[in-house]
Enzyme design. Sequence first.
Site, PDB file in Angstrom:
ATOM      1  CE  LYS A 194       0.481   7.627   1.368  1.00 34.08           C
ATOM      2  NZ  LYS A 194       1.116   6.307   1.583  1.00 34.08           N
ATOM      3  N   GLY A 247       2.440   8.217  11.727  1.00 35.68           N
ATOM      4  CA  GLY A 247       3.593   7.510  11.184  1.00 35.68           C
ATOM      5  C   GLY A 247       4.837   7.834  11.976  1.00 35.68           C
ATOM      6  CB  SER A 248       8.352   7.291  11.196  1.00 36.20           C
ATOM      7  OG  SER A 248       8.415   7.951   9.940  1.00 36.20           O
ATOM      8  CB  THR A 249       9.610  10.986  14.896  1.00 31.89           C
ATOM      9  OG1 THR A 249       8.765  10.516  15.949  1.00 31.89           O
ATOM     10  CG2 THR A 249      10.129  12.366  15.255  1.00 31.89           C
ATOM     11  N   GLY A 252       7.084  12.761   9.945  1.00 32.74           N
ATOM     12  CA  GLY A 252       6.315  13.857  10.547  1.00 32.74           C
ATOM     13  C   GLY A 252       7.074  15.175  10.456  1.00 32.74           C
ATOM     14  CD  GLU A 269      -2.000  11.058  17.519  1.00 36.03           C
ATOM     15  OE1 GLU A 269      -1.145  10.528  18.268  1.00 36.03           O
ATOM     16  OE2 GLU A 269      -2.903  11.792  17.934  1.00 36.03           O
ATOM     17  CB  CYS A 303       2.063   4.270  18.012  1.00 32.46           C
ATOM     18  SG  CYS A 303       0.338   4.376  18.506  1.00 32.46           S
ATOM     19  CD  GLU A 400       8.232   3.844  16.960  1.00 27.70           C
ATOM     20  OE1 GLU A 400       8.516   4.472  15.935  1.00 27.70           O
ATOM     21  OE2 GLU A 400       7.089   3.812  17.448  1.00 27.70           O
TER      22      GLU A 400
HETATM   23  P1  NAP Z   1       6.033   6.079   7.963  1.00 26.43           P
HETATM   24  O1  NAP Z   1       7.097   5.475   7.165  1.00 26.43           O
HETATM   25  O2  NAP Z   1       6.282   7.410   8.581  1.00 26.43           O
HETATM   26  O3  NAP Z   1       4.760   6.157   7.012  1.00 26.43           O
HETATM   27  C1  NAP Z   1       3.501   6.596   7.436  1.00 26.43           C
HETATM   28  C2  NAP Z   1       2.732   7.100   6.249  1.00 26.43           C
HETATM   29  O4  NAP Z   1       3.387   8.260   5.714  1.00 26.43           O
HETATM   30  C3  NAP Z   1       2.657   6.096   5.106  1.00 26.43           C
HETATM   31  O5  NAP Z   1       1.402   6.227   4.480  1.00 26.43           O
HETATM   32  C4  NAP Z   1       3.787   6.577   4.217  1.00 26.43           C
HETATM   33  O6  NAP Z   1       3.680   6.165   2.903  1.00 26.43           O
HETATM   34  C5  NAP Z   1       3.656   8.073   4.350  1.00 26.43           C
HETATM   35  N1  NAP Z   1       4.842   8.829   3.957  1.00 26.43           N
HETATM   36  C6  NAP Z   1       6.131   8.408   3.885  1.00 26.43           C
HETATM   37  N2  NAP Z   1       6.933   9.422   3.482  1.00 26.43           N
HETATM   38  C7  NAP Z   1       6.143  10.504   3.289  1.00 26.43           C
HETATM   39  C8  NAP Z   1       6.381  11.850   2.871  1.00 26.43           C
HETATM   40  N3  NAP Z   1       7.603  12.290   2.564  1.00 26.43           N
HETATM   41  N4  NAP Z   1       5.335  12.695   2.794  1.00 26.43           N
HETATM   42  C9  NAP Z   1       4.099  12.281   3.121  1.00 26.43           C
HETATM   43  N5  NAP Z   1       3.797  11.024   3.504  1.00 26.43           N
HETATM   44  C10 NAP Z   1       4.816  10.134   3.591  1.00 26.43           C
HETATM   45  O7  NAP Z   1       5.574   5.155   9.144  1.00 26.43           O
HETATM   46  P2  NAP Z   1       5.212   3.616   9.047  1.00 26.43           P
HETATM   47  O8  NAP Z   1       6.477   2.857   8.967  1.00 26.43           O
HETATM   48  O9  NAP Z   1       4.179   3.389   8.015  1.00 26.43           O
HETATM   49  O10 NAP Z   1       4.501   3.393  10.452  1.00 26.43           O
HETATM   50  C11 NAP Z   1       5.213   3.129  11.611  1.00 26.43           C
HETATM   51  C12 NAP Z   1       5.364   4.406  12.434  1.00 26.43           C
HETATM   52  O11 NAP Z   1       4.081   4.944  12.731  1.00 26.43           O
HETATM   53  C13 NAP Z   1       5.997   4.133  13.763  1.00 26.43           C
HETATM   54  O12 NAP Z   1       6.938   5.154  14.044  1.00 26.43           O
HETATM   55  C14 NAP Z   1       4.837   4.221  14.735  1.00 26.43           C
HETATM   56  O13 NAP Z   1       5.170   4.559  16.035  1.00 26.43           O
HETATM   57  C15 NAP Z   1       3.993   5.256  14.106  1.00 26.43           C
HETATM   58  N6  NAP Z   1       2.604   5.163  14.584  1.00 26.43           N
HETATM   59  C16 NAP Z   1       2.138   6.121  15.433  1.00 26.43           C
HETATM   60  C17 NAP Z   1       0.844   6.036  15.932  1.00 26.43           C
HETATM   61  C18 NAP Z   1       0.314   7.087  16.867  1.00 26.43           C
HETATM   62  O14 NAP Z   1      -0.900   7.166  17.035  1.00 26.43           O
HETATM   63  N7  NAP Z   1       1.127   7.919  17.494  1.00 26.43           N
HETATM   64  C19 NAP Z   1       0.016   4.977  15.546  1.00 26.43           C
HETATM   65  C20 NAP Z   1       0.533   4.015  14.683  1.00 26.43           C
HETATM   66  C21 NAP Z   1       1.826   4.119  14.195  1.00 26.43           C
HETATM   67  P3  NAP Z   1       4.201   4.694   2.450  1.00 26.43           P
HETATM   68  O15 NAP Z   1       2.959   3.995   2.155  1.00 26.43           O
HETATM   69  O16 NAP Z   1       5.062   4.888   1.256  1.00 26.43           O
HETATM   70  O17 NAP Z   1       4.951   4.114   3.586  1.00 26.43           O
END
Ligand code: NAP
Length: 512
Positions: A194, A247-249, A252, A269, A303, A400
């Site tokens: 996804k 993705g975001s905390t 997560g 992650e 990240c 963040e």
């Molecule tokens: P996000 O909003 O948490 O989204 C990540 C993914 O999760 C997207 O595919 C999102 O779908 C999906 N998602 C959203 N709500 C969900 C739910 N309720 N159930 C299941 N999946 C859901 O994060 P983002 O804004 O895309 O990415 C930025 C974040 O990722 C930052 O916090 C960054 O630090 C983190 N990140 C971490 C790493 C690491 O390796 N630690 C690497 C890269 C990024 P949508 O397509 O609808 O958004």
Amino acid sequence: MNAPAPNFSIPASVTSFIDGSHPLLIGDKWVPAASGETLEIINPATGKVMTRAAMAGVEDVDAAVRAARAAFDHGPWPRMAPGQRARLMLALADAIEANMQELALIDVLDMGMPLADATYFSVNLSIESLRYNAGWCGKITGETVDVSVPDTLAYTLMEPLGVVGAISPWNTPLMDVVIKLAPALAAGCTVVLKPAEITPLSAHRLGQLIEQIGFPPGVVNIVPGFGNVAGQALVEHPLVDKITFTGSTAVGQQIVRTAAATMKRVTLELGGKSPVYIFPDADLELAIPMTAFLIFKNSGQICAAGSRLFAHEKVFDQVVEGIASFAQRFKVGSPLDASTDMGPVVSQKQFDRVMGYVDSARHDGATVAAGGERVGDEGYYIAPTLLVNTRPDMRAVREEIFGPVLVATRFDSDSLDEVAAAGNDSEYGLSAYVWSNNVSVAHQMAKKIKSGSVRINGGVNLDPNLPFGGAKKSGWGREYGRVGVEAFMEAKTVSVALNAGLGHSSAALEVK
Ligand code: NAP
Ligand code: MG
């Protein structure tokens, strides 16, 4: 399709791919969403819609999970000779390499990262990850174990977990998907991907390559859609054995709550607010540009970006001046222009979020030493930004931002415990950076810092062979390396009474 390139002409193959339809991959079929709905795909360099992609809903996710389940339970993938699985993974790596520029361009148009970064970071690490993980096929084995009961043979089998739901973000779109896919495939799992709904195009192109190479149907399924619909459906689904999420905390945490109902395995992650410590004996000629580079590259949408600077007061002014001057020289512009250092941020939402943090910091009394403003009047460009006169309680310091914003603080203590504690004062613990030529200081800091990784004097963050992940609210588990493959497997214990019957001491004990 819009044409954002001032000095680069996009090959016709990329234009026609972008302009074409972008369906879902479910089993061996490319299909529109059951609802017929599509997502708008926006080019962040222009802010304009460039194409549309199928938007998976609950029904599509269910079909994809069932295809992956059938492929795992009855298909050849987990039963295949490990060398054969490796061969297909290596063929996929070769296919990505052969189409490197095209895949990089798709991500550039979809996400806004400069072409060189997309090519040499995101696409290259995707290739390396597949090659590295292909090498693990068949090499993660169980062991025989000596047990206390005589005449018993005991051993473990390392078995693939089953169906994996992989949910990825948008910041390095192809790599975000492949680094989850590669170890899951090496372990013998089948996968439902996804991708982030705003950057699904390179995953679509990857699916075409997977199909061409001849992976068995259902091994990889691709269903972009909204996280709270398609992502949530994947996490809830009883036929999914494991969720691997980046993705975001906040999301997560939501995933952990939802996954508890089915007790599926979860790797997370998550976000970061990684500290950069510059000690007075650091090589500033290296530390200054690298610190700038590590927060401004990919517009800070990394990240592990070093987003909180702690510089010793003896060097603080020099470091701040150096980074500010670097920020002013950093060229912000079209991601297709070879001279560009930094493209736009990914979306209007991200633009508003980043600028909101800059405004809140200003309001709280911080001083803008560089940047802090929009660049141009089209697209989502933000100038590399450095904030000084910050305090630990400011939102821009605690949370963040995921944008090109560095917050700087000075320290004067000679106590490494105090210096480390200032950086550890965060709910995150993803990465950390130490600049010091004193080996004792550097290694003591590495032990005192609470994070998944520490880079000393540059070091390396992402390597397929190096475990990567977060402490505290930055995640659960590790990706990359051997542990990254083991995260898609589980040990089963088998024991055999070699001298069966009541005379066997284990049976005798149980009869008593
Ligand atoms: P996000 O909003 O948490 O989204 C990540 C993914 O999760 C997207 O595919 C999102 O779908 C999906 N998602 C959203 N709500 C969900 C739910 N309720 N159930 C299941 N999946 C859901 O994060 P983002 O804004 O895309 O990415 C930025 C974040 O990722 C930052 O916090 C960054 O630090 C983190 N990140 C971490 C790493 C690491 O390796 N630690 C690497 C890269 C990024 P949508 O397509 O609808 O958004
Ligand atoms: Mg986009």
